[in-house]
Design a protein around this motif. Structure first.
Motif, PDB file in Angstrom:
ATOM      1  N   GLN A  40     112.350  12.573 -87.901  1.00  0.00           N
ATOM      2  CA  GLN A  40     110.915  12.362 -87.739  1.00  0.00           C
ATOM      3  C   GLN A  40     110.136  13.075 -88.845  1.00  0.00           C
ATOM      4  OE1 GLN A  40     112.864  13.591 -85.214  1.00  0.00           O
ATOM      5  NE2 GLN A  40     113.011  11.777 -83.924  1.00  0.00           N
ATOM      6  N   GLN A  41     110.536  14.291 -89.172  1.00  0.00           N
ATOM      7  CA  GLN A  41     109.883  15.032 -90.247  1.00  0.00           C
ATOM      8  C   GLN A  41     110.153  14.372 -91.601  1.00  0.00           C
ATOM      9  OE1 GLN A  41     111.603  18.898 -89.356  1.00  0.00           O
ATOM     10  NE2 GLN A  41     109.570  19.679 -88.809  1.00  0.00           N
ATOM     11  N   ALA A  43     110.612  11.130 -92.091  1.00  0.00           N
ATOM     12  CA  ALA A  43     109.766   9.932 -92.142  1.00  0.00           C
ATOM     13  C   ALA A  43     108.316  10.307 -92.439  1.00  0.00           C
ATOM     14  CB  ALA A  43     109.861   9.169 -90.824  1.00  0.00           C
ATOM     15  N   LYS A  44     107.845  11.379 -91.832  1.00  0.00           N
ATOM     16  CA  LYS A  44     106.476  11.827 -92.077  1.00  0.00           C
ATOM     17  C   LYS A  44     106.314  12.277 -93.535  1.00  0.00           C
ATOM     18  CE  LYS A  44     102.901  14.850 -90.251  1.00  0.00           C
ATOM     19  NZ  LYS A  44     102.560  15.893 -89.285  1.00  0.00           N
ATOM     20  N   GLN A  46     108.062  11.174 -96.072  1.00  0.00           N
ATOM     21  CA  GLN A  46     108.093   9.958 -96.892  1.00  0.00           C
ATOM     22  C   GLN A  46     106.725   9.294 -96.921  1.00  0.00           C
ATOM     23  OE1 GLN A  46     111.102   7.334 -95.427  1.00  0.00           O
ATOM     24  NE2 GLN A  46     112.758   8.413 -96.458  1.00  0.00           N
ATOM     25  N   LYS A  47     106.109   9.165 -95.762  1.00  0.00           N
ATOM     26  CA  LYS A  47     104.792   8.533 -95.689  1.00  0.00           C
ATOM     27  C   LYS A  47     103.755   9.352 -96.457  1.00  0.00           C
ATOM     28  CE  LYS A  47     101.306   6.714 -92.501  1.00  0.00           C
ATOM     29  NZ  LYS A  47     100.402   6.611 -93.604  1.00  0.00           N
ATOM     30  N   THR A  48     103.794  10.659 -96.292  1.00  0.00           N
ATOM     31  CA  THR A  48     102.859  11.526 -96.995  1.00  0.00           C
ATOM     32  C   THR A  48     103.044  11.415 -98.506  1.00  0.00           C
ATOM     33  OG1 THR A  48     102.849  13.067 -95.139  1.00  0.00           O
ATOM     34  CG2 THR A  48     102.095  13.927 -97.262  1.00  0.00           C
ATOM     35  N   ASP A  51     101.781   7.984 -99.677  1.00  0.00           N
ATOM     36  CA  ASP A  51     100.317   7.966 -99.641  1.00  0.00           C
ATOM     37  C   ASP A  51      99.728   8.777-100.794  1.00  0.00           C
ATOM     38  OD1 ASP A  51     100.416   6.404 -97.380  1.00  0.00           O
ATOM     39  OD2 ASP A  51      99.903   8.023 -95.992  1.00  0.00           O
ATOM     40  N   TYR A 108     108.143  14.189-102.172  1.00  0.00           N
ATOM     41  CA  TYR A 108     109.045  14.150-101.011  1.00  0.00           C
ATOM     42  C   TYR A 108     110.056  15.295-101.085  1.00  0.00           C
ATOM     43  CZ  TYR A 108     112.721  12.489 -97.871  1.00  0.00           C
ATOM     44  OH  TYR A 108     113.663  12.394 -96.879  1.00  0.00           O
ATOM     45  N   GLN A 115     110.039  22.421 -95.914  1.00  0.00           N
ATOM     46  CA  GLN A 115     110.312  22.357 -94.475  1.00  0.00           C
ATOM     47  C   GLN A 115     111.658  22.995 -94.149  1.00  0.00           C
ATOM     48  OE1 GLN A 115     109.756  18.407 -92.920  1.00  0.00           O
ATOM     49  NE2 GLN A 115     107.653  18.306 -93.665  1.00  0.00           N
TER      50      GLN A 115
END
Length: 122
Positions: A40-41, A43-44, A46-48, A51, A108, A115
């Protein structure tokens, strides 16, 4: 003929975010960090990263088209600036989703490394 999937460690999460190599060499540091960070982290992140690259590209495209007047896809009307900004925004999103210019993969990597470091010290 359908290719079967090979059971390998989680080394790549998306085509633009491959950790198989960094500057032509395997990125073992990122591969180890990915083992610590939840999907989940990832994927977040990647999106960040995508963007962020889209925002960077939008700024770059806006600067490239800021001096255009008259001829072009929108002519020289009062609404040209608004439509041109929408067009550059869509261009930037498309470029970023297609792999961009390499900014997203570095962002990324940085996010995942940070993290993983936080998880280790927490």
């Amino acid at each position: 003929m359908q290719a079967g999937s090979i059971n390998t460690p989680r080394l790549a999460t998306a085509s633009a975010f491959s950790v198989e190599s960094r500057n032509g060499r395997p990125d073992f540091e990122l591969a180890a960090a990915l083992q610590k960070v939840s999907p989940q982290q990832q994927a977040k992140a990647q999106k960040t990263a995508t963007d962020f690259e889209a925002m960077f590209l939008n700024s770059m495209f806006s600067q490239m088209t800021s001096g255009l007047k008259g001829e072009g896809p929108f002519g020289d009307t009062t609404g040209t600036g608004v439509w041109r900004s929408m067009l550059t925004e869509q261009y930037s999103k498309s470029f970023a989703q297609a792999g961009g210019v390499g900014v997203a993969s570095e962002v990324y990597r940085t996010l995942i490394m940070q993290q993983a470091k936080t998880i280790r010290t927490a």
